[in-house]
Design an enzyme around this catalytic site. Structure first.
Site, short mmCIF file in Angstrom:
data_model
loop_
_atom_site.label_atom_id
_atom_site.label_comp_id
_atom_site.label_asym_id
_atom_site.label_seq_id
_atom_site.Cartn_x
_atom_site.Cartn_y
_atom_site.Cartn_z
CG HIS A 191 8.43 18.14 -18.20
ND1 HIS A 191 8.99 18.93 -19.17
CD2 HIS A 191 9.15 18.38 -17.08
CE1 HIS A 191 10.01 19.61 -18.65
NE2 HIS A 191 10.14 19.30 -17.38
CG ASP A 221 31.47 3.50 -37.59
OD1 ASP A 221 30.73 3.47 -36.57
OD2 ASP A 221 31.11 4.01 -38.66
CD1 TRP A 236 10.44 11.73 -12.56
CD2 TRP A 236 11.52 10.05 -13.56
NE1 TRP A 236 11.65 11.57 -11.93
CE2 TRP A 236 12.34 10.55 -12.50
CE3 TRP A 236 11.99 8.99 -14.32
CZ2 TRP A 236 13.59 10.01 -12.22
CZ3 TRP A 236 13.26 8.46 -14.03
CH2 TRP A 236 14.03 8.97 -12.99
CB SER A 253 17.62 2.10 -27.33
OG SER A 253 18.48 3.11 -27.77
CB SER A 254 20.12 2.66 -22.69
OG SER A 254 19.45 3.86 -22.82
CG HIS A 284 21.34 8.38 -6.76
ND1 HIS A 284 20.76 9.60 -6.49
CD2 HIS A 284 22.66 8.61 -6.90
CE1 HIS A 284 21.72 10.52 -6.43
NE2 HIS A 284 22.87 9.94 -6.67
CD GLU A 294 18.68 7.57 -16.16
OE1 GLU A 294 19.26 6.49 -16.42
OE2 GLU A 294 18.39 8.41 -17.02
CE1 TYR A 332 24.82 10.31 -8.19
CE2 TYR A 332 26.38 11.90 -9.02
CZ TYR A 332 25.57 11.44 -8.01
OH TYR A 332 25.49 12.13 -6.84
CB SER A 348 36.82 17.25 -18.69
OG SER A 348 36.17 17.14 -17.46
CG HIS A 403 19.57 10.31 -1.57
ND1 HIS A 403 20.86 10.12 -1.98
CD2 HIS A 403 18.90 10.71 -2.68
CE1 HIS A 403 20.96 10.37 -3.28
NE2 HIS A 403 19.78 10.74 -3.72
CG HIS A 404 15.92 9.37 -4.60
ND1 HIS A 404 15.89 10.51 -5.38
CD2 HIS A 404 17.12 8.80 -4.84
CE1 HIS A 404 17.03 10.61 -6.06
NE2 HIS A 404 17.78 9.58 -5.75
CB THR A 415 30.87 16.13 -6.70
OG1 THR A 415 30.28 14.83 -6.67
CG2 THR A 415 30.21 16.96 -7.76
CE LYS A 431 34.40 14.96 -12.91
NZ LYS A 431 35.61 14.29 -13.38
NE ARG A 462 8.80 16.51 -7.45
CZ ARG A 462 9.60 15.51 -7.78
NH1 ARG A 462 10.29 14.92 -6.84
NH2 ARG A 462 9.71 15.11 -9.00
#
Lengths: 385, 534, 71
Positions: free
Chosen positions: B85, B114, B150, B177-178, B261, B263, B265, B276, B310-311, B336, B339, B458
Site C-alpha cells: 500500500h 514540448d 515500505w 524513470s524519475s 525525508h 522524498e 518534500y 499557488s 527525526h525518523h 512552511t 507559505k 503501527r
C-alpha cells in the site's frame, strides 16, 4: 442580487454535514467503554514520562491557539471577501515587512518550544548512576530479560490464548497485552535497560515509563527509567519485526522493595532447580509432554499447531524429511537456524528444552519415529557447531 | 499552418489532430507518443489506476482492523498489504501524478512546444507499468510480497523471500524513470522558456517542479544505492547491514531516510505549486509575496536534507544528534508557515468564488496545516519517543499526503480538465466529490491521532481492547472515502467523453498564465513559435 | 509537416546542444551520487564517507537552486 449558486449550496451542505458528523460521533459515545483511555497519553509513572506528558500538553495548546488564529482569519476571509457578496479584489501582492514579521514570530515560538524539550532530552540520555541493570533482548517473537547482576534470566511470551485471537473465545481485558513472565522492577530504583536483539530490529516500549528503545541485533543501546508507582505497565513491540510483531507485548511489574527482593530470591532458586542435569535420561512420554509446551511457545507461530506450516512460507514438519530423517541434521538445524530464512537459531534454549521439542516433532501428527532425544545428545551437538 | 507568429486561433479547436496528421492512432499512438500532453495523460491515468489498487489494499487493511481479533487475513499477508500500500501509493500514485501534471503543464506554462527530450519522456513513462506489474505480481510469488514496511529495514528485509527482490527491482526501475523525468524537466525549464520569461516570472508551479526535479536528482540515486546494498546483502554475501559481518542495520536507516525525508518534500512541493496557481485565480488577485514563496520553497528543499534522523529518534543516538535533528526539523516550520501565510494573504481581500478547484485548495490549506502541526509535535524528540511507530505518525503523514498532496492534485485536475479535454467538469459532481472526501477523510484519520497517543503501534493486524472503538470509526471512514473517489471517476469520464459544457480557452476569470491563451482542448502542438512574454 | 514540428536548424542546433549539456551534467551528478553512496561503504570509516556524499548532495542542491534564484 444573484448569489453564486455553488457557494450557497456549499455552505449549506457544510453546516448540514458538520451537524450530521457530530451527531454520528455522539451516537457512538455510549458504546465507548474504554473511551477515557483513548484520547490521551497513558498516565505517566516516571519523572521523564511526566515531562513528556507536560511538554505534549504545552505544545498542544500552542498549536490550538495558532490554529484558531490562522483559520479564524481564513474563515473570516472566506465569508467576507467573496465575489457573491460584492467584495472587489484589492490588488496588493507583496509586503516585505509582513513577510519578516511572519518569519520571525514563528521562529521565536519555536525557540519557546525547543527549550523545555532540550532539557528533557538531556535528562533522557543520562543513564549514569543506575541502581539496577537489566538486559532486554528482542526475539522473533518474544522478549528475553536478563538480570545480569543477579544471574538469572527468562523469556516473556504473549500469553493470550490463540482461541481469543481467532475469535473462538471472548477476549480478556488485557487481550494482546499479557505475558507469561513479566519483567519485575522495584519502585524508586533507577533501572538501566540494555537493549539488543537476537535476529531483526524490535523496539522495547513502555508508554507509562516514557521509554522506547529500538533493539538492534549486534548492538547494545541503553536507556533508563525510575518507576514511582507500584503497578503493572504494558507496552508493545514498536518496530516491525515480522508476522508476529503485534503479538509480543512488553509487561513490567513495579513492586515494592520488599516484594521485589522476595521475587528475586524465588527466581534464583528456580535457576538452580532448572539447571538441567545433562546426564539425566528422560522417557519419550516426558520429553514429548515437555516438548509440546516448548513447541506451543516457540514454534507454532510458523509451523502451526498441526505441524503443516504455511505452504510457500514455512515448511511443514509433519512428514518432513528433516524431522523423520537422521537426528544430527535436525539437532544442528534447530541449534543454528537456517541463515537467509525466517528460521532462527534456538541455541539459547536449554539442552532439555531442545531435546524435548525435537522429540515432540518426531512423535507427533503423522510422525512416529519412536525416538527420544536426550539432553546429552544436544550437548554433544553444540560442541560440534 | 503558416509563418504567422501567433498561436492557432480559437476557431480551429476541433481540427487540430487532422491538421497535423502523420501520427499513429489507437494503441500505437499511446505506446510511441513523444507528445508531452499525451504522456501527461498517460501518467495521470496510470496514477489514478494505481491509486485504486493501493486503495483496495488500504480497505483490506481497514477491514481487518475493524474489530480486534484476526478475521480476514493472516498476519504475514497483512504486513505485505501495508508494505505494498505504501510503495504503490508513493511510487505508483503520488509521484506519477505529479509528473503527469508537470508534463501537461510545464511546457504550456513556459511557452515551450514540448519537453526537451521528447523520446526520453516516453521511456520515462513506459518504465512504470512493468514496475507496477512487478510490485503487484510479487503477491503471487512463493513467500508472497515484501512485508517489511515500505521502509524495507534490514535485517527483516534481508530475511524476506523473492517478493523483496521484485520490490527492489521495481524501485530501481521507478527510480530510473524519475531521474530521467527530472533531467527532462530541469533542461526544459532552464533552456526552453519563452523569451521574456525570466526565472522570477515563471508561474510558481514551474518553480516548485524545478526544485522538485533537483531534489529527485539528489536523492533517487541514494535510494538506488541503499536498495542495491540490500540486494547484495541478500544474495551476494555482503554485510552492509549485518552486525555479524561488521555492518550495521542502522546504516540502512540513515541512507534510506537521507532519501526518504527529501522524498516527502518531493511529494508535496508540486502540490504547493498547484495550490499557488489555484488560489490567485479564484481570489482574483495575484499570488502574495511571489519572491518569498520562491525562497520559501528553496529553503524547504535545502533544509529537507538535514533532518532525516527525526525518523530515527528511538534508535539510540547520542543527545547531540537528537538535539541537532530536533532543531533542524523544527526550523522547517518557518518557511512552511511563510507559505501558508502567503496563501492566506492571497485570499485576503480578494473576490473569491468557490468552484471545485478552490474548494480543494482551501481543503488543502486547512488540512495540510493540521498535518504540519502534528509534524511539529513529532519533531519534539521527547514527545516523539512516545509517538514513534504509533498511529499518530500514520495520522500525520496521511494528513499531509492525502489531505495535502492528493487534495491538491484533485484541485489541479478540476482546474485544468477544461483545458485538457475541452469540456467543463460537472460542478455538482465536483462539489459532492470534495465534501464527501473531506468528511470521510477526517472520519478516517482524525481518530488515528487518539490511537497513537493512547499507544497503538503501527503495522499490527490485531490490537488491544482499548483501541477498538476508534479503529471501528476509522474503518467506516475509510470505506466512505474510498467510495467517494468513484465520484471523481464519473466526473472524469464525462469530461473525456465531452459530456458537459464546452470549455472556453479561459474558463476561469482570474487565470493569467500562458496555458489559458491556447484553445480548450489544448491543440496537440502548442507554442511551436514561442510567445513573447512581457 | 515535419518542418513545422521542429524549429529551423539555425535556432535548433544551439538549443539542442544546450539541452544535451544540461542533461549530461545532471545525469553525471546522479551517477556520482549513486556510486558515491556505495563507494562510501568501502573507503575507510563509513560515517566519514557518507558525510562526504551528504555534503556533496547538499552543495549540489544549494548551487543548483541558488544559481537559478539569481536569474
Amino acid at each position: 442580487m444573484v448569489r453564486n449558486q455553488w457557494e450557497h449550496r456549499a455552505l449549506t451542505r457544510m453546516l448540514a454535514k458538520g451537524r450530521a458528523g457530530l451527531a454520528a460521533l455522539a451516537a457512538l459515545a455510549p458504546g465507548m467503554a474504554f473511551a477515557r483511555l483513548e484520547y490521551d497519553l497513558q498516565p505517566p509513572v516516571t519523572p521523564i514520562a511526566q515531562q513528556m506528558y507536560d511538554l505534549n500538553v504545552y505544545i498542544f495548546w500552542i498549536c490550538v491557539i495558532i490554529f484558531c488564529a490562522v483559520f479564524g482569519v481564513m474563515f473570516y476571509s472566506i465569508f467576507k471577501h467573496r465575489k457573491s457578496v460584492g467584495h472587489k479584489a484589492v490588488q496588493f501582492h507583496e509586503n516585505t515587512t509582513v513577510e519578516i514579521i511572519w518569519t520571525v514570530i514563528p521562529f521565536l515560538i519555536l525557540l519557546g518550544m525547543a527549550w523545555p524539550a532540550t532539557k528533557t532530552i538531556l535528562a533522557m540520555r543520562d543513564t549514569s548512576a543506575s541502581d539496577i541493570t537489566i538486559k532486554v533482548t528482542g526475539y522473533q517473537w518474544k522478549w528475553g530479560y536478563d538480570y545480569i547482576q543477579d544471574g538469572f534470566g527468562f523469556y516473556s511470551n504473549l500469553s493470550t490464548p490463540l482461541a481469543q485471537i481467532e475469535n473462538r473465545e471472548k477476549k480478556g481485558d488485557n487481550y494482546l497485552l499479557e505475558v507469561d513472565q513479566p519483567m519485575v522492577v522495584p519502585i524508586g530504583a533507577k533501572v538501566r535497560i540494555l537493549v539488543t536483539a537476537g535476529d531483526v530490529l524490535h523496539s522495547w516500549s513502555v508508554p507509562a515509563f516514557g521509554v522506547k528503545q529500538d533493539a538492534i541485533p549486534g548492538f547494545v543501546r541503553d536507556t533508563w527509567f525510575k518507576a514511582e508507582k507500584v503497578g503493572t505497565y504494558r507496552g508493545q513491540c514498536s518496530e516491525l519485526c515480522g508476522k508476529e510483531h503485534g503479538f509480543m507485548p512488553v509487561v513490567v511489574e513495579v513492586k515494592s522493595k520488599e516484594d521485589y527482593a522476595a521475587w528475586v530470591a524465588v527466581q534464583k532458586t528456580k535457576v538452580a532447580a532448572a539447571a538441567d542435569d545433562p546426564s539425566k535420561v528422560w522417557t519419550v512420554a516426558d520429553l514429548t509432554a515437555k516438548g509440546a509446551e516448548i513447541y506451543a511457545a516457540n514454534c507454532v507461530a510458523c509451523h502451526q499447531a498441526n505441524g503443516k506450516g504455511v505452504p510457500g512460507a514455512f515448511p511443514a514438519l509433519d512428514g518432513s524429511k528433516i524431522v523423520t530423517g537422521p537426528l544430527p541434521a535436525q539437532i544442528a538445524l534447530v541449534l543454528a537456524g537456517k541463515p537467509g530464512t525466517a528460521m532462527p537459531a534456538w541455541k539459547q534454549l536449554s539442552n532439555a528444552d531442545i531435546a524435548a521439542v525435537i522429540t515432540y516433532t518426531r512423535n507427533s501428527w503423522g510422525n512416529h519415529t519412536g525416538e527420544a532425544v536426550q539432553p546429552a545428545q544436544v550437548v554433544a551437538a553444540r560442541k560440534e557447531q | 499552418m503558416s509563418a504567422i507568429p501567433h498561436d492557432h486561433a480559437v476557431g480551429h479547436a476541433a481540427d487540430h489532430h487532422d491538421d497535423h496528421g502523420h501520427h499513429p492512432t489507437g494503441i500505437m499512438r499511446w505506446i510511441t507518443t513523444t507528445n508531452h500532453k499525451d504522456i501527461g495523460t498517460l501518467y495521470l491515468l496510470f496514477s489514478l489506476t494505481m491509486f485504486f489498487v493501493g486503495g483496495c489494499m488500504a480497505l483490506t487493511i481497514r477491514a481487518e482492523l475493524f474489530q480486534p481479533g484476526l478475521q480476514i487475513v493472516h498476519p504475514e499477508f497483512f504486513n505485505s498489504l501495508t508494505t505494498l500500500h505504501g510503495l504503490i501509493m508513493i511510487f505508483g500514485a503520488i509521484m506519477p501524478a505529479a509528473v503527469g501534471f508537470a508534463n501537461w503543464q510545464v511546457p504550456l506554462m513556459i511557452g515551450a512546444p514540448d519537453m526537451a527530450f521528447a523520446r526520453m519522456n516516453n521511456w520515462s513513462f513506459w518504465l512504470l507499468p512493468p514496475a507496477a506489474l512487478m510490485l503487484v505480481g510479487s503477491f503471487f510469488v512463493p513467500g508472497g510480497a515484501a512485508a517489511g514496511g515500505w521502509t524495507l529495514y534490514p535485517p527483516l528485509s534481508v530475511q524476506a523471500g523473492m517478493g523483496m527482490d521484485l520490490t527492489i527491482f521495481a524501485v530501481h526501475i521507478m527510480g530510473a524513470s524519475s531521474i530521467m523525468g527530472s533531467i527532462n524537466i530541469i533542461t526544459t525549464i532552464l533552456n526552453m522558456r519563452a523569451p521574456g520569461m525570466t526565472m522570477m516570472k515563471m508561474p510558481l508551479f514551474v518553480w516548485t517542479w524545478l526544485i522538485t526535479a533537483y531534489l529527485l536528482i539528489a536523492v533517487m540515486p541514494v535510494l538506488a544505492g541503499s536498495v542495491t546494498m540490500l540486494l547484495t546483502d541478500r544474495h551476494f554475501g555482503t554485510s552492509f547491514f549485518n552486525a555479524a559481518g561488521g555492518g550495521d542495520p542502522v546504516l540502512f536507516q540513515h541512507v534510506f531516510w537521507f532519501f526518504g525525508h527529501p522524498e516527502v518534500y518531493i511529494m508535496i512541493l508540486p502540490s504547493f505549486g498547484i495550490v499557488s496557481q489555484i488560489i490567485p485565480t479564484f481570489a482574483r488577485k495575484p499570488l502574495f509575496g511571489y519572491a518569498s514563496m520562491v525562497y520559501a520553497v528553496a529553503s524547504i528543499a535545502i533544509l529537507s536534507f538535514i533532518v532525516w534522523a527525526h525518523h530515527m529518534f528511538t534508535v539510540g543516538m547520542p543527545a547531540a544528534g537528537l538535539l541537532f535533528f530536533m532543531y533542524a526539523t523544527m526550523l522547517i516550520a518557518v518557511p512552511t508557515g511563510v507559505k501558508v501565510f502567503n496563501w492566506l494573504a492571497t485570499m485576503w481581500k480578494g473576490s473569491m468564488t468557490f468552484e471545485t478547484p478552490m474548494l480543494f485548495a482551501i481543503g488543502f490549506l486547512f488540512l495540510f496545516t493540521m498535518g504540519g502541526f502534528t509534524g511539529l509535535v513529532l519533531a519534539l524528540t521527547p514527545i516523539d519517543i512516545q509517538l514513534q511507530d504509533t498511529y499518530y505518525v500514520v495520522a500525520h503523514f496521511h494528513y499531509v499526503l492525502v489531505a495535502g498532496s492528493l487534495f491538491a492534485f484533485f484541485g489541479g485536475a478540476y482546474y485544468w480538465l477544461p483545458k485538457w479535454t475541452g469540456t467543463m467538469y460537472n460542478e455538482k459532481l465536483g462539489q459532492w466529490h470534495f465534501w464527501c472526501s473531506m468528511i470521510f477523510f477526517n472520519i478516517t484519520f482524525f481518530p488515528m491521532h487518539f490511537l497513537g497517543v493512547a499507544g497503538m503501534p503501527r503495522r499490527i493486524p490485531d490490537y488491544a481492547q482499548q483501541f477498538a472503538d476508534w479503529n471501528m470509526v476509522a474503518t467506516v471512514g475509510a470505506f466512505g472515502f474510498g467510495l467517494s473517489q468513484l465520484i471523481f471517476v464519473v466526473a472524469l469520464i464525462k469530461c473525456i467523453r465531452g459530456d458537459g459544457v464546452k470549455a472556453p480557452a479561459k474558463p476561469w476569470e482570474g487565470a493569467d498564465t500562458l496555458e489559458w491563451t491556447v484553445p480548450s482542448p489544448a491543440p496537440y502542438h502548442t507554442f511551436e513559435t514561442p510567445p513573447v512574454v512581457q | 509537416m515535419a518542418a513545422e514540428l521542429r524549429p529551423e536548424p539555425a535556432v535548433d542546433a544551439p538549443l539542442r546542444a544546450a539541452n544535451r549539456r544540461t542533461a549530461l551534467a545532471v545525469a553525471l551528478i546522479a551517477v556520482l551520487f549513486f556510486v558515491g553512496v556505495i563507494a562510501a561503504q568501502f573507503v575507510g570509516d563509513t560515517a566519514v564517507g557518507m558525510s562526504v556524499v551528504a555534503a556533496a548532495v547538499l552543495l549540489f542542491l544549494a548551487l543548483a537552486i541558488g544559481r537559478n534564484l539569481r536569474k
